[in-house]
Design an enzyme around this catalytic site. Structure first.
Site, PDB file in Angstrom:
ATOM      1  CG  HIS A  37      -2.098  -0.887   1.100  1.00 18.95           C
ATOM      2  ND1 HIS A  37      -2.027  -2.239   1.359  1.00 18.95           N
ATOM      3  CD2 HIS A  37      -3.380  -0.644   0.733  1.00 18.95           C
ATOM      4  CE1 HIS A  37      -3.213  -2.782   1.153  1.00 18.95           C
ATOM      5  NE2 HIS A  37      -4.064  -1.847   0.774  1.00 18.95           N
ATOM      6  CE  LYS A  77      -3.911  -0.555   4.785  1.00 20.66           C
ATOM      7  NZ  LYS A  77      -5.255  -0.018   5.030  1.00 20.66           N
TER       8      LYS A  77
HETATM    9  P1  NAP Z   1      -6.982   9.662   4.215  1.00 14.47           P
HETATM   10  O1  NAP Z   1      -6.670  10.280   2.895  1.00 14.47           O
HETATM   11  O2  NAP Z   1      -6.046   9.860   5.361  1.00 14.47           O
HETATM   12  O3  NAP Z   1      -8.442  10.162   4.619  1.00 14.47           O
HETATM   13  C1  NAP Z   1      -9.010   9.989   5.869  1.00 14.47           C
HETATM   14  C2  NAP Z   1      -9.905  11.176   6.109  1.00 14.47           C
HETATM   15  O4  NAP Z   1     -10.679  10.953   7.286  1.00 14.47           O
HETATM   16  C3  NAP Z   1      -9.112  12.475   6.336  1.00 14.47           C
HETATM   17  O5  NAP Z   1      -9.701  13.532   5.600  1.00 14.47           O
HETATM   18  C4  NAP Z   1      -9.275  12.678   7.828  1.00 14.47           C
HETATM   19  O6  NAP Z   1      -9.216  14.030   8.215  1.00 14.47           O
HETATM   20  C5  NAP Z   1     -10.665  12.132   8.037  1.00 14.47           C
HETATM   21  N1  NAP Z   1     -10.966  11.892   9.426  1.00 14.47           N
HETATM   22  C6  NAP Z   1     -10.145  11.605  10.459  1.00 14.47           C
HETATM   23  N2  NAP Z   1     -10.832  11.488  11.602  1.00 14.47           N
HETATM   24  C7  NAP Z   1     -12.108  11.741  11.292  1.00 14.47           C
HETATM   25  C8  NAP Z   1     -13.306  11.811  12.047  1.00 14.47           C
HETATM   26  N3  NAP Z   1     -13.297  11.628  13.371  1.00 14.47           N
HETATM   27  N4  NAP Z   1     -14.467  12.088  11.402  1.00 14.47           N
HETATM   28  C9  NAP Z   1     -14.477  12.295  10.076  1.00 14.47           C
HETATM   29  N5  NAP Z   1     -13.384  12.255   9.307  1.00 14.47           N
HETATM   30  C10 NAP Z   1     -12.216  11.986   9.909  1.00 14.47           C
HETATM   31  O7  NAP Z   1      -7.153   8.085   4.062  1.00 14.47           O
HETATM   32  P2  NAP Z   1      -7.743   7.262   2.816  1.00 14.47           P
HETATM   33  O8  NAP Z   1      -6.615   6.783   1.981  1.00 14.47           O
HETATM   34  O9  NAP Z   1      -8.845   8.024   2.195  1.00 14.47           O
HETATM   35  O10 NAP Z   1      -8.309   5.989   3.574  1.00 14.47           O
HETATM   36  C11 NAP Z   1      -9.361   6.091   4.525  1.00 14.47           C
HETATM   37  C12 NAP Z   1      -9.678   4.695   5.059  1.00 14.47           C
HETATM   38  O11 NAP Z   1     -10.193   3.893   3.999  1.00 14.47           O
HETATM   39  C13 NAP Z   1      -8.471   3.928   5.624  1.00 14.47           C
HETATM   40  O12 NAP Z   1      -8.870   3.188   6.758  1.00 14.47           O
HETATM   41  C14 NAP Z   1      -8.104   2.984   4.486  1.00 14.47           C
HETATM   42  O13 NAP Z   1      -7.456   1.807   4.944  1.00 14.47           O
HETATM   43  C15 NAP Z   1      -9.485   2.661   3.955  1.00 14.47           C
HETATM   44  N6  NAP Z   1      -9.547   2.156   2.588  1.00 14.47           N
HETATM   45  C16 NAP Z   1     -10.505   1.215   2.340  1.00 14.47           C
HETATM   46  C17 NAP Z   1     -10.681   0.725   1.088  1.00 14.47           C
HETATM   47  C18 NAP Z   1     -11.772  -0.285   0.849  1.00 14.47           C
HETATM   48  O14 NAP Z   1     -11.981  -0.714  -0.298  1.00 14.47           O
HETATM   49  N7  NAP Z   1     -12.482  -0.709   1.889  1.00 14.47           N
HETATM   50  C19 NAP Z   1      -9.877   1.175   0.032  1.00 14.47           C
HETATM   51  C20 NAP Z   1      -8.911   2.142   0.300  1.00 14.47           C
HETATM   52  C21 NAP Z   1      -8.768   2.644   1.582  1.00 14.47           C
HETATM   53  P3  NAP Z   1      -7.814  14.658   8.753  1.00 14.47           P
HETATM   54  O15 NAP Z   1      -6.922  14.679   7.564  1.00 14.47           O
HETATM   55  O16 NAP Z   1      -8.230  15.964   9.254  1.00 14.47           O
HETATM   56  O17 NAP Z   1      -7.317  13.715   9.835  1.00 14.47           O
END
Ligand code: NAP
Length: 256
Positions: free
Chosen positions: A144, A148
């Protein structure tokens, strides 16, 4: 119209999910959540920095791509406020999933926690389960991007769990093997090893490598772009409207 809230809308996945919601004729974006949001409104809807503000909103589905440390509370909050969770955030423990499942049954609300929404990755998990029956010696390498937060990935854990249904737990490698560098053999899941690679430039990738006498089998899936997850998210949003319990894994909504 299915009324949708997106939590983590400023993140990489959340932003892609918002575009997906806006592109569907039968979805309506009604709420956005991100604690560090500076704007009061985006895409024509009001922005919340605190989840409690969303209890006043009439929404059918809560899409969540946030962080492992808040995802359990978010899913609970969604169910307690009549919203069906469609959760992509990874890092849930088995007991958290059980607790949320019980809550969904109590509230008669559908929901989905999917460690991977990419259809190819769901198929990779199913193919891995098929192969593990005949090739019980197997290791997982998940790769990844370097931002992550959790390791191993939810997909790797789910793959190992599925294979454990048909693979007898046993130690992988030599009985007397020793690590001269701690962690060299990866994480241990019932004797099966999981290796996590984190590098800039990657999105989400996984290899499942099987070995047997004189032969090997490698299964690999690559998500090159976050759009690869959105067909599954859209499918999940539609499907949770017609079930009354939380499901773990997109495969529950596919004909496999
Ligand atoms: P990211 O770019 O770091 O985005 C996470 C977002 O969530 C950021 O904008 C963060 O804000 C926000 N956040 C943090 N705490 C929060 C809260 N209490 N309430 C609302 N929003 C909040 O990460 P990403 O790459 O998008 O990934 C997000 C998640 O999805 C991870 O757990 C990843 O493993 C997962 N994922 C899942 C799949 C799937 O197919 N299931 C695929 C890809 C990724 P701040 O920046 O202000 O902290």
């Amino acid at each position: 119209m299915i009324k949708v809230v997106v939590a983590g809308y400023q993140g990489k996945m959340g932003a892609t999910a918002v575009q997906m919601v806006l592109a569907q004729d039968d979805f309506e974006l009604v709420g956005l959540l991100d604690p560090s949001a500076k704007e009061k409104e985006a895409f024509g809807v009001s922005v919340s920095t605190d989840k409690n503000e969303l209890s006043k909103i009439q929404a059918d589905v809560w899409i969540d791509f946030t962080q492992p440390n808040v995802a359990f509370e978010h899913t609970k909050f969604a169910l307690e406020n009549g919203m069906r969770p469609v959760i992509g955030t990874t890092g849930f423990t088995e007991s958290q999933i059980q607790t949320l499942h019980a809550l969904s049954v109590e509230r008669h609300l559908g929901g989905l926690i999917a460690p991977n929404f990419a259809l190819g990755a769901v198929l990779l998990m199913q193919f891995s389960k098929m192969a593990a029956k005949y090739f019980p010696d197997v290791e997982i390498i998940e790769l990844h991007h370097d931002q992550k937060k959790d390791a191993p990935s939810g997909t790797a854990v789910k793959t190992a769990e599925l294979m454990a249904q048909v693979r007898k737990a046993h130690h992988q490698g030599a009985a007397d093997e020793e690590e001269s560098l701690v962690g060299a053999r990866g994480a241990d899941f019932e004797g099966l090893r999981i290796h996590s690679v984190r590098l800039p430039g990657l999105v989400a990738h996984q290899e499942v490598i099987f070995g047997s006498k004189g032969e090997g089998l490698t299964l690999r899936h690559d998500s090159y772009d976050r759009i690869s997850f959105m067909t599954g998210v859209a499918l999940g949003v539609r499907e949770v409207m017609s079930v009354s319990e939380l499901k773990y894994g997109l495969e529950h909504f596919l004909e496999l």
